[in-house]
Design a protein around this motif. Sequence first.
Motif, PDB file in Angstrom:
ATOM      1  N   VAL A   1       4.677  10.261  11.580  1.00  0.00           N
ATOM      2  CA  VAL A   1       4.568   8.923  10.994  1.00  0.00           C
ATOM      3  C   VAL A   1       3.998   8.999   9.580  1.00  0.00           C
ATOM      4  N   LYS A   2       4.610   8.245   8.706  1.00  0.00           N
ATOM      5  CA  LYS A   2       3.984   7.914   7.424  1.00  0.00           C
ATOM      6  C   LYS A   2       3.355   6.553   7.695  1.00  0.00           C
ATOM      7  N   PRO A   3       2.058   6.517   7.958  1.00  0.00           N
ATOM      8  CA  PRO A   3       1.479   5.437   8.754  1.00  0.00           C
ATOM      9  C   PRO A   3       1.151   4.151   8.021  1.00  0.00           C
ATOM     10  N   THR A   4       1.198   3.078   8.820  1.00  0.00           N
ATOM     11  CA  THR A   4       0.556   1.836   8.428  1.00  0.00           C
ATOM     12  C   THR A   4      -0.947   2.039   8.633  1.00  0.00           C
ATOM     13  N   ALA A   5      -1.728   1.055   8.262  1.00  0.00           N
ATOM     14  CA  ALA A   5      -3.184   1.172   8.389  1.00  0.00           C
ATOM     15  C   ALA A   5      -3.631   1.310   9.836  1.00  0.00           C
ATOM     16  N   PHE A   6      -2.789   0.891  10.770  1.00  0.00           N
ATOM     17  CA  PHE A   6      -3.153   0.960  12.183  1.00  0.00           C
ATOM     18  C   PHE A   6      -2.922   2.351  12.775  1.00  0.00           C
ATOM     19  N   GLU A   7      -2.210   3.216  12.062  1.00  0.00           N
ATOM     20  CA  GLU A   7      -1.739   4.460  12.665  1.00  0.00           C
ATOM     21  C   GLU A   7      -2.275   5.719  11.999  1.00  0.00           C
ATOM     22  N   THR A   8      -3.271   5.596  11.164  1.00  0.00           N
ATOM     23  CA  THR A   8      -3.744   6.741  10.387  1.00  0.00           C
ATOM     24  C   THR A   8      -4.420   7.799  11.248  1.00  0.00           C
ATOM     25  N   THR A   9      -4.930   7.425  12.418  1.00  0.00           N
ATOM     26  CA  THR A   9      -5.592   8.390  13.300  1.00  0.00           C
ATOM     27  C   THR A   9      -5.033   8.341  14.720  1.00  0.00           C
ATOM     28  N   CYS A  10      -3.919   7.667  14.932  1.00  0.00           N
ATOM     29  CA  CYS A  10      -3.439   7.421  16.296  1.00  0.00           C
ATOM     30  C   CYS A  10      -2.940   8.703  16.959  1.00  0.00           C
ATOM     31  N   SER A  11      -2.919   8.683  18.287  1.00  0.00           N
ATOM     32  CA  SER A  11      -2.359   9.769  19.082  1.00  0.00           C
ATOM     33  C   SER A  11      -1.683   9.159  20.311  1.00  0.00           C
ATOM     34  N   ASN A  12      -0.880   9.969  21.001  1.00  0.00           N
ATOM     35  CA  ASN A  12      -0.170   9.499  22.203  1.00  0.00           C
ATOM     36  C   ASN A  12       0.467   8.128  21.977  1.00  0.00           C
ATOM     37  N   ALA A  13       1.108   7.990  20.828  1.00  0.00           N
ATOM     38  CA  ALA A  13       1.730   6.716  20.464  1.00  0.00           C
ATOM     39  C   ALA A  13       3.093   6.598  21.150  1.00  0.00           C
ATOM     40  N   VAL A  14       3.289   5.494  21.861  1.00  0.00           N
ATOM     41  CA  VAL A  14       4.509   5.280  22.629  1.00  0.00           C
ATOM     42  C   VAL A  14       5.009   3.861  22.386  1.00  0.00           C
ATOM     43  N   GLU A  15       6.309   3.743  22.118  1.00  0.00           N
ATOM     44  CA  GLU A  15       6.939   2.434  21.937  1.00  0.00           C
ATOM     45  C   GLU A  15       7.996   2.239  23.023  1.00  0.00           C
ATOM     46  N   ARG A  16       8.009   1.045  23.619  1.00  0.00           N
ATOM     47  CA  ARG A  16       9.015   0.695  24.620  1.00  0.00           C
ATOM     48  C   ARG A  16       9.796  -0.517  24.114  1.00  0.00           C
TER      49      ARG A  16
ATOM     50  N   LYS B   1      -7.781   7.338  18.367  1.00  0.00           N
ATOM     51  CA  LYS B   1      -8.081   8.603  17.690  1.00  0.00           C
ATOM     52  C   LYS B   1      -7.586   9.760  18.558  1.00  0.00           C
ATOM     53  N   ASP B   2      -8.495  10.455  19.211  1.00  0.00           N
ATOM     54  CA  ASP B   2      -8.099  11.616  20.014  1.00  0.00           C
ATOM     55  C   ASP B   2      -7.304  11.191  21.249  1.00  0.00           C
ATOM     56  N   PRO B   3      -6.339  12.035  21.656  1.00  0.00           N
ATOM     57  CA  PRO B   3      -5.556  11.708  22.846  1.00  0.00           C
ATOM     58  C   PRO B   3      -6.429  11.531  24.081  1.00  0.00           C
ATOM     59  N   ILE B   4      -6.059  10.557  24.894  1.00  0.00           N
ATOM     60  CA  ILE B   4      -6.637  10.311  26.218  1.00  0.00           C
ATOM     61  C   ILE B   4      -8.050   9.730  26.155  1.00  0.00           C
ATOM     62  N   VAL B   5      -8.956  10.374  25.418  1.00  0.00           N
ATOM     63  CA  VAL B   5     -10.373   9.995  25.491  1.00  0.00           C
ATOM     64  C   VAL B   5     -10.739   8.823  24.581  1.00  0.00           C
ATOM     65  N   SER B   6      -9.992   8.606  23.523  1.00  0.00           N
ATOM     66  CA  SER B   6     -10.321   7.496  22.622  1.00  0.00           C
ATOM     67  C   SER B   6      -9.703   6.200  23.148  1.00  0.00           C
ATOM     68  N   PRO B   7     -10.181   5.052  22.667  1.00  0.00           N
ATOM     69  CA  PRO B   7      -9.698   3.773  23.204  1.00  0.00           C
ATOM     70  C   PRO B   7      -8.193   3.610  23.096  1.00  0.00           C
ATOM     71  N   LEU B   8      -7.604   3.040  24.142  1.00  0.00           N
ATOM     72  CA  LEU B   8      -6.179   2.743  24.160  1.00  0.00           C
ATOM     73  C   LEU B   8      -5.949   1.388  23.508  1.00  0.00           C
ATOM     74  N   LYS B   9      -5.103   1.378  22.498  1.00  0.00           N
ATOM     75  CA  LYS B   9      -4.800   0.152  21.774  1.00  0.00           C
ATOM     76  C   LYS B   9      -3.393  -0.331  22.122  1.00  0.00           C
ATOM     77  N   SER B  10      -3.196  -1.622  22.045  1.00  0.00           N
ATOM     78  CA  SER B  10      -1.882  -2.197  22.329  1.00  0.00           C
ATOM     79  C   SER B  10      -1.515  -3.174  21.220  1.00  0.00           C
ATOM     80  N   MET B  11      -0.285  -3.048  20.720  1.00  0.00           N
ATOM     81  CA  MET B  11       0.193  -3.947  19.685  1.00  0.00           C
ATOM     82  C   MET B  11       1.609  -4.414  20.034  1.00  0.00           C
ATOM     83  N   PRO B  12       1.714  -5.435  20.880  1.00  0.00           N
ATOM     84  CA  PRO B  12       3.046  -5.957  21.200  1.00  0.00           C
ATOM     85  C   PRO B  12       3.702  -6.545  19.968  1.00  0.00           C
TER      86      PRO B  12
END
Length: 210
Positions: A50-65, A86-97
């Motif tokens: 990703v060339k990220p938006t401000a929401f994705e600069t540190t994201c991991s395990n990013a999935v789109e359905r 941030k880090d996979p699994i251990v950092s907070p899970l965010k949702s952006m419908p």
Amino acid sequence: TNQTKRANTKQIKQNKQTMGNSGSSSLPPLQAVSNCDTARFMGTWFVIGVKPTAFETTCSNAVERYSWLQDSKKNDIKIDFQYNNKDPIVSPLKSMPQKGWIQGDDKSNSGLWKVSPFPPIKMPYLIIEVDDTNYDYCVIGYPNRAYCWIMSRTPQMKDELYEELTKRLQEKHQYDLKGLRRVPQQWTKDERTKRGLEKEIPDQMLLTNQ
């Protein structure tokens, strides 16, 4: 929580101007693919680069359905976007419908969409590369080249393919890849179950020490 909502609202306000504006550019217009079968594009995509938006600069395990709402009188596409902050699994899970609108006369075949991460913003969403044989990978572009998304049907993409897609971004689509980041995709069996991805993530792509 109210604190989380306030923080999200503040972040949204800070990014509305940049995300809602495709920006001026001396580059030629970005070209979407001439054919993209909407029905085949639907389903689950893992964000690999990703060339990220401000929401994705540190994201991991990013999935789109993606779901096609064929009878909807409002938006055409429902997008469920979830990621670890941030880090996979251990950092907070965010949702952006998000909501999507297919552009053009034929909504069953178009590489040109608009997507809204939050109202009233509608961002150009150009499918600029797609595997037209199996729909196993795609690349999403943005007119001024500020953002891009390299996605795959599984959380792992062969290095050769990733390098080929980044090469196309540079040579075919005139992208500067400064800021492009590989998105960590690390999955345990429990995390796969938690996120409802048993069908999409094969056992051999799980962390072996978990």
